[in-house]
Design an enzyme around this catalytic site. Structure first.
Site, short mmCIF file in Angstrom:
data_model
loop_
_atom_site.label_atom_id
_atom_site.label_comp_id
_atom_site.label_asym_id
_atom_site.label_seq_id
_atom_site.Cartn_x
_atom_site.Cartn_y
_atom_site.Cartn_z
N LYS A 118 -13.36 0.60 53.96
CA LYS A 118 -14.22 -0.16 54.88
C LYS A 118 -15.44 0.65 55.31
O LYS A 118 -16.40 0.09 55.83
CB LYS A 118 -13.43 -0.62 56.09
CG LYS A 118 -12.42 -1.71 55.75
CD LYS A 118 -11.79 -2.30 57.00
CE LYS A 118 -10.87 -3.47 56.64
NZ LYS A 118 -9.65 -3.01 55.94
C1 LIG Z 1 -8.90 -3.91 55.08
C2 LIG Z 1 -7.98 -3.26 54.10
C3 LIG Z 1 -7.46 -3.96 52.97
C4 LIG Z 1 -7.72 -5.42 52.73
O1 LIG Z 1 -9.03 -5.66 52.32
P1 LIG Z 1 -9.60 -7.15 52.34
O2 LIG Z 1 -11.02 -7.02 51.94
O3 LIG Z 1 -9.44 -7.63 53.76
O4 LIG Z 1 -8.79 -7.96 51.40
C5 LIG Z 1 -6.69 -3.26 52.06
N1 LIG Z 1 -6.37 -1.95 52.25
C6 LIG Z 1 -6.84 -1.26 53.32
C7 LIG Z 1 -6.45 0.15 53.48
C8 LIG Z 1 -7.66 -1.87 54.28
O5 LIG Z 1 -8.11 -1.17 55.34
#
Ligand SMILES: *Cc1c(COP(=O)(O)O)cnc(C)c1O
Length: 434
Positions: free
Chosen positions: A107
């Site tokens: 993210k």
């Molecule tokens: C947010 C997150 C996800 C999921 O990603 P999306 O884009 O919401 O499908 C998967 N793994 C981790 C570690 C995350 O922080």
């Protein structure tokens, strides 16, 4: 490029408007009016072009006149300035490590890109922009680090006291400066409720320019396309196009991958790897979309009962079920399977997965068993140390903290304790000096 609302009641807007608003006034998600096609030159020379140049070419068509070239180049450089290596784990599975950014999860890329865009747009605003966000753990850290020190933007993060891990808490609270951490004596749902009330409060909004750093924001969604190009850049030149396995919760990451593919990125197939929250796997079997309450799992960043971005995936395939299932499969992996996978992959391949990556790994292994002529790339979305409480007992070893985290763990926590009620939040938002 304009962005239209998927509810089709609001007017199309520029990238700038879509970034500042997050969601359209009709509550729809913004979607690009067309899908740009990559130049043949980019596709042919991917391996010799820098990550910054790839990212710039991929994102440029979406930005239009909203940001001038020199500023966009700077934003992109700051967004992708950490390693994203592709590491071979088995003969047929490689792991794209998206966890080398400041908060050890993918993210970071979207949060950084959005923060810089918003910082640029805020220069034309009289008042500071206040980003208000509730977090159950991971989003808050990425947003805090993304916006840290960005001029013209203040960030207020609400998190449930005692319910985030110690690493996550430090990532939220240790920075200070323009990042304000509110430690709410309640649950994540209480935090989210307080944030919702703030957005609905006209008296407050007349005084404070509020926006959210929600994952549906186009400025967080679109830059996630970069990962897939960086993966292919490191993929053997003579190998067939890979299957991408993406640990999925809100489906933003995988949706960006599919968007990149429709722009010309070679990919054989996309695999949405889910935990027990299996709304999409069920839909792909039954064509019946049934949102549910989220179930708590050990891959908690994917505990989503009604994935917001799935509607964007449907739009990408013009709501045609058969073309959707040709490119996308999905499966659900239990916590027990996730734990067994972490242990087995560590023992057999000497590679330590985090719980989210383990869901993606097992999903990919199963797919490749059924399609033995393929090879795949797992998007490893978080560093295993973020989930040390799950991982360490499984392997019987300590996971060393990376330096970025060691530093932050030594800083003091700075937070404002707050009861779980809206008036307290409102008072804070009125009173603190921005
Ligand atoms: C947010 C997150 C996800 C999921 O990603 P999306 O884009 O919401 O499908 C998967 N793994 C981790 C570690 C995350 O922080």
């Amino acid at each position: 490029m304009k962005f239209y609302s998927l509810n089709r009641q609001s007017d199309p807007v520029s990238f700038k408007e879509a970034c500042i608003r997050g969601q359209a006034p009709d509550k729809g998600l913004y979607f690009p009016e067309r899908i740009p096609l990559l130049s043949d030159q980019l596709k042919a020379n991917l391996r010799s072009i820098s990550n910054e140049a790839i990212a710039l070419e991929v994102i440029r068509p979406y930005i239009g006149n909203s940001i001038p070239d020199n500023v966009l180049r700077q934003i992109v450089e700051e967004t992708v300035n950490f390693d994203i290596p592709l590491v071979a784990v088995t003969e047929s599975v490689s792991s794209l490590e998206l966890f080398h950014g400041p908060t050890l999860a993918f993210k970071d890329v979207g949060a950084r890109f959005m923060s810089r865009c918003l910082g640029y747009f805020s220069r034309e605003e009289k008042n500071k922009i206040v980003v208000l966000v509730a977090t159950s753990g991971d989003t808050g850290g990425a947003v805090a680090h993304g916006f840290y020190g960005v001029e013209g933007v203040d960030v207020v993060i609400l998190y449930p006291s005692g319910k985030v891990s110690s690493v996550q808490e430090k990532q939220l609270t240790a920075l200070g400066k323009n990042i304000h951490a509110l430690e709410v004596q309640g649950s994540f749902d209480d935090c989210q409720q307080m944030v919702k009330q703030a957005f609905a409060d006209d008296e407050l909004r007349a005084k404070r320019f509020l926006t959210s750093a929600n994952s549906i924001n186009v400025a967080r969604w679109l830059p996630q396309q970069f990962y897939y190009f960086f993966a292919l850049k490191q993929w053997p030149q003579d190998a067939a196009a890979p299957v991408f396995s993406v640990p999925s919760g809100n489906f933003g990451n995988i949706c960006a991958g599919i968007l990149a593919h429709l722009s010309g990125l070679p990919a054989r197939h996309f695999l949405a790897a889910c935990n027990a929250n299996d709304v999409v796997p069920r839909f792909l079997q039954s064509q019946d979309y049934q949102p549910r309450q989220a179930i708590a799992t050990i891959s908690n960043a994917m505990d989503v009962g009604n994935p917001s971005n799935f509607i964007r995936i449907l739009e990408l395939f013009h709501q045609e079920f058969s073309s959707l299932t040709e490119k996308l499969s999905s499966c659900s992996i239990s916590d027990d399977e996730t734990r067994a996978t972490i242990r087995r992959v560590y023992q057999e391949y000497d590679y330590l997965l985090d719980p989210h990556g383990a869901v993606g790994f097992l999903a990919l292994e199963r797919y490749l068993q059924a399609h033995p002529d393929s090879q795949g790339i797992l998007l490893e979305t978080a560093h295993p140390v973020k989930f040390y409480d799950v991982v360490e007992p499984l392997i019987g070893e300590k996971v060393p903290l990376p330096n970025a985290v060691k530093e932050i763990m030594q800083l003091p926590k700075k937070s404002t304790l707050m009861p779980a009620n809206y008036d307290a939040l409102k008072e804070f938002l009125f009173s603190y000096s921005a």
